[in-house]
Scaffold this motif. Structure first.
Motif, PDB file in Angstrom:
ATOM      1  N   GLY A 574      -3.124  -8.126  -1.032  1.00 56.28           N
ATOM      2  CA  GLY A 574      -3.020  -9.048  -0.009  1.00 56.28           C
ATOM      3  C   GLY A 574      -1.538  -8.827   1.122  1.00 56.28           C
ATOM      4  O   GLY A 574      -1.668  -9.578   2.503  1.00 56.28           O
ATOM      5  N   TYR A 575      -1.006  -8.040   0.906  1.00 54.79           N
ATOM      6  CA  TYR A 575       0.423  -6.749   1.904  1.00 54.79           C
ATOM      7  C   TYR A 575       0.174  -6.199   2.640  1.00 54.79           C
ATOM      8  O   TYR A 575      -0.533  -5.385   2.526  1.00 54.79           O
ATOM      9  CB  TYR A 575       1.597  -7.042   0.937  1.00 54.79           C
ATOM     10  CG  TYR A 575       2.684  -6.483   2.464  1.00 54.79           C
ATOM     11  CD1 TYR A 575       3.371  -7.379   2.029  1.00 54.79           C
ATOM     12  CD2 TYR A 575       3.127  -5.118   1.846  1.00 54.79           C
ATOM     13  CE1 TYR A 575       4.461  -6.658   2.808  1.00 54.79           C
ATOM     14  CE2 TYR A 575       3.609  -4.820   1.971  1.00 54.79           C
ATOM     15  CZ  TYR A 575       4.911  -5.123   3.345  1.00 54.79           C
ATOM     16  OH  TYR A 575       6.262  -5.109   3.468  1.00 54.79           O
ATOM     17  N   GLY A 576       0.443  -7.057   3.796  1.00 56.59           N
ATOM     18  CA  GLY A 576       0.385  -5.435   5.102  1.00 56.59           C
ATOM     19  C   GLY A 576      -0.540  -5.181   5.517  1.00 56.59           C
ATOM     20  O   GLY A 576      -1.368  -5.964   6.205  1.00 56.59           O
ATOM     21  N   GLY A 577      -0.983  -4.579   6.441  1.00 55.70           N
ATOM     22  CA  GLY A 577      -1.948  -4.020   6.999  1.00 55.70           C
ATOM     23  C   GLY A 577      -3.664  -3.592   5.935  1.00 55.70           C
ATOM     24  O   GLY A 577      -3.813  -4.146   5.410  1.00 55.70           O
ATOM     25  N   THR A 578      -4.488  -2.624   7.093  1.00 59.31           N
ATOM     26  CA  THR A 578      -5.367  -2.743   6.459  1.00 59.31           C
ATOM     27  C   THR A 578      -5.900  -1.446   5.662  1.00 59.31           C
ATOM     28  O   THR A 578      -5.944  -1.914   4.244  1.00 59.31           O
ATOM     29  CB  THR A 578      -6.053  -1.598   7.201  1.00 59.31           C
ATOM     30  OG1 THR A 578      -6.576  -2.921   8.477  1.00 59.31           O
ATOM     31  CG2 THR A 578      -7.804  -1.419   6.777  1.00 59.31           C
ATOM     32  N   MET A 579      -4.260  -0.845   4.925  1.00 63.74           N
ATOM     33  CA  MET A 579      -4.598   0.065   4.443  1.00 63.74           C
ATOM     34  C   MET A 579      -3.574  -0.308   2.752  1.00 63.74           C
ATOM     35  O   MET A 579      -4.012   0.343   1.374  1.00 63.74           O
ATOM     36  CB  MET A 579      -4.145   1.400   4.513  1.00 63.74           C
ATOM     37  CG  MET A 579      -4.302   2.171   5.568  1.00 63.74           C
ATOM     38  SD  MET A 579      -6.229   2.870   4.764  1.00 63.74           S
ATOM     39  CE  MET A 579      -5.129   3.620   4.063  1.00 63.74           C
ATOM     40  N   THR A 580      -2.823  -1.029   3.160  1.00 60.02           N
ATOM     41  CA  THR A 580      -1.888  -1.777   1.863  1.00 60.02           C
ATOM     42  C   THR A 580      -2.521  -3.273   1.631  1.00 60.02           C
ATOM     43  O   THR A 580      -2.430  -4.463   0.376  1.00 60.02           O
ATOM     44  CB  THR A 580      -1.047  -2.133   2.564  1.00 60.02           C
ATOM     45  OG1 THR A 580      -0.893  -2.421   3.452  1.00 60.02           O
ATOM     46  CG2 THR A 580      -0.211  -0.682   2.622  1.00 60.02           C
ATOM     47  N   LYS A 581      -3.886  -3.944   2.487  1.00 61.18           N
ATOM     48  CA  LYS A 581      -4.673  -5.045   2.228  1.00 61.18           C
ATOM     49  C   LYS A 581      -4.966  -5.204   0.589  1.00 61.18           C
ATOM     50  O   LYS A 581      -4.825  -6.305  -0.099  1.00 61.18           O
ATOM     51  CB  LYS A 581      -5.108  -5.861   3.788  1.00 61.18           C
ATOM     52  CG  LYS A 581      -5.102  -7.388   3.352  1.00 61.18           C
ATOM     53  CD  LYS A 581      -4.480  -7.654   3.239  1.00 61.18           C
ATOM     54  CE  LYS A 581      -4.496  -8.416   5.004  1.00 61.18           C
ATOM     55  NZ  LYS A 581      -2.597  -9.151   5.147  1.00 61.18           N
TER      56      LYS A 581
END
Length: 628
Positions: A574-581
């Motif tokens: 759930g953290y950050g943008g698309t690649m880290t979500k």
């Protein structure tokens, strides 16, 4: 007429003969005094020679009697030795010494008698009456000289006889109350058992003497020592010693300080039944006095405590160091006495300069800074290196420190086994302090050690605890390999020389959809998935045997790892943008009262978030974590 002439001639002849006889008588009377002197001289010499011969005979008889008694005593001692195994060597030495002394005395007496006999020889040569008549004045002079020599010889023989008579009546009682003793006071040692005898030497306090018998001389008693001197029997000046006294320190003046060669116990009672604490090898204990048991066994004292005097366990020492740190508060006095003026109460952590040891009221004191005194309790003193100003020397001074230069974390106090590397800019929580044998302080992070040098660390008031490990970016090489890159930063922070490519290559792979078995997909591709702690742990253990799966650990558990210099990899969602979500892995490097600090492999930066946010992100990815 013819008859008358014959008569007259006869009368004249008779008158002439009478005159001649009278002259002869006068000459005879004049020479008789010289002959009388010579005769007297001869008689004196004869009598002297007889006296000397009688003296020699008596001396020989007495010497044989003394030697016979010595041999009998020696045989008795040999029988006793079989019953006392501990004293075997001591008695053997005493017997040999006693026989040797007897032989020396007999040899001296024989030589002395031979000298006396030679002194009388000139007397026999003086008896020549013709020479006396030929040279009256010369002979009278020689005769007077010989008379003096004869008298001198007679005096020597008489003295010899008196001495021999004394030896003949000498009665040595071998039943001494103890065999070895220590002198409490100075005593005179005599050549013979008489106060009028020559004083051989003055025995000093602390001297050890050995007794071989008791001699009674009139109303006085003497101890005969093994060195063949005599002292008056006065047990108040003697301290009985155990027969094995050579294995112990027997006199307190030998030292005021000992060093433990082996561990031993301090006791609160002289019977050594109530142990107070153990003194370990290498520790120092002051000696304020000495106590002796009923059997003569010495015990060293420090104040009201007792401990062994056995040389196998303790050895004498001088003041071992010049700088020291107080482990706890302690009184400082104006003089070496607890009854003197109290200067102040020294505080825990105070640094003292030690100047010397002094014996005070039932205690040993150390003269310290500004010429004040403290009780020499070495258990309360921490040795410091003379260059202690270069270090932080007390853990209360530090608490938290900031690293000024990169330093190494060790697993041992001698700093031989490297565990981790702490980079410049890190903020470290110090959990303790220890000192090397030479007094160099070492800071502690948990069970690990690092330098306390002020050139490398400085105290900090910040609430932040932070491990400044190098950041590594996963892009562009490994767009979906965040777990491998976060693990690389953790391993490098632990001092492992490894690259992100090497970690990716060692990372296990799987064709299943179970991340616990290995990485799903390809980390070099944007379509790669993930890998979980059980599979990634295999890479960590290739380089750190202490690697551990920390899944389900709390943030407090993570803080404990940080406190000892260990970073932790956590999985979040759930953290950050698309690649880290959907799924991401970061390296936790520190914390303060409200925030968590981490290295982000996606951005390659040092970032932070609130502790609450981190908790929620971890919860979304099942609290997965990896550490060591």
């Amino acid at each position: 007429m013819k008859k008358l002439g014959i008569v007259l001639l006869s009368a004249a002849f008779l008158l002439q003969m009478h005159t001649l006889n009278a002259s002869a008588d006068q000459v005879k009377q004049q020479t008789s005094p010289v002959q009388s002197v010579a005769k007297t001289n001869a008689d004196d010499a004869t009598n002297t020679e007889k006296a000397i011969n009688n003296s020699k005979t008596e001396s020989s008889i007495v010497s044989e009697s003394v030697q016979k008694n010595d041999v009998q005593d020696s045989q008795k001692e040999n029988t006793a030795k079989n019953n006392i195994k501990t004293d075997q060597e001591v008695n053997k030495t005493d017997t040999t010494e006693e026989n040797t002394t007897s032989q020396k005395e007999n040899a001296v007496e024989s030589n002395h008698d031979a000298g006396v006999k030679n002194d009388t020889t000139p007397t026999n040569n003086s008896m020549n009456s013709k020479q006396i008549i030929a040279n009256k004045n010369d002979e009278v002079s020689k005769t007077s000289s010989n008379i003096n020599l004869s008298k001198a010889a007679e005096n020597k023989a008489t003295n010899n006889t008196v001495n021999n008579n004394s030896r003949k009546t000498l009665n040595i009682d071998k039943n001494v109350p103890f065999k070895h003793a220590l002198l409490k006071n100075k005593v005179q040692e005599y050549k013979n058992s008489s106060l009028s005898s020559v004083v051989v030497k003055i025995g000093q306090i602390g001297d050890v003497i050995s007794l071989q018998g008791i001699v009674v001389d009139g109303t006085r008693k003497y101890y005969l020592l093994t060195n063949n001197t005599y002292i008056l029997v006065d047990n108040s000046v003697l301290q009985k010693l155990n027969n094995n006294y050579t294995h112990y320190y027997v006199h307190a003046n030998y030292t005021h300080l000992i060093k433990a060669k082996k561990g031993f116990v301090l006791y609160s009672d002289a019977n050594t039944k109530k142990g107070v604490r153990t003194v370990h090898k290498g520790e120092y204990v002051a000696v304020s006095g000495i106590y002796y048991t009923a059997s003569g066994m010495p015990k060293l004292r420090f104040g009201d405590l007792y401990f062994t005097a056995n040389r196998s366990f303790v050895e004498t020492s001088k003041l071992p160091f010049k700088k020291s740190l107080l482990k706890s508060s302690q009184n400082e006095y104006q003089k070496a006495s607890s009854n003197s003026v109290l200067r102040k109460k020294g505080k825990k952590g105070d640094v003292l300069s030690l100047k010397g040891l002094y014996l005070g009221d039932n205690n040993v004191y150390i003269k310290v800074t500004y010429n004040y005194y403290i009780v020499a309790d070495f258990n309360n003193l921490q040795r410091l290196t003379t260059n202690y100003q270069r270090y932080y020397v007390h853990k209360n001074y530090t608490g938290k420190i900031k690293v000024k230069k990169g330093l190494i974390l060790y697993s041992d106090l001698k700093t031989k086994h490297q565990i981790d590397v702490i980079r410049k800019g890190s903020f470290i929580k110090i959990t303790g302090m220890q000192y090397t044998s030479t007094g160099i302080p070492k800071l502690m992070m948990g069970n690990y050690y690092l330098t306390a040098s002020r050139a490398y660390v400085e105290t900090s008031t910040s609430s932040k605890i932070f491990l400044n490990i190098k950041t590594i970016c996963q892009n562009p090489e490994f767009p979906t390999g965040c777990e491998a890159i976060a693990t690389t930063m953790m391993l490098q922070g632990a001092g492992v020389n490894i690259s992100k490519q090497q970690v990716v290559n060692e990372m296990p792979r799987t064709n299943t959809h179970d991340g616990n078995l290995g990485f799903i997909g390809n980390p070099r591709s944007q379509t790669g998935w993930w890998i979980y702690p059980p599979a990634m742990l295999k890479v960590v253990k290739n380089h750190l045997s202490s690697g551990a799966n920390l899944t389900n650990c709390s943030f407090n558990d993570i803080k404990k790892k940080i406190n000892i210099g260990h970073t932790v990899v956590v999985w979040i969602s759930g953290y950050g943008g698309t690649m880290t979500k959907i799924n991401h892995a970061i390296t936790i490097t520190g914390y303060d009262n409200s925030r968590a600090y981490f290295n982000d492999p996606w951005t390659g930066k040092q970032l932070s978030m609130t502790i609450k946010q981190l908790h929620n992100y971890r919860k979304a990815d099942a609290y997965r974590a990896l550490g060591y």
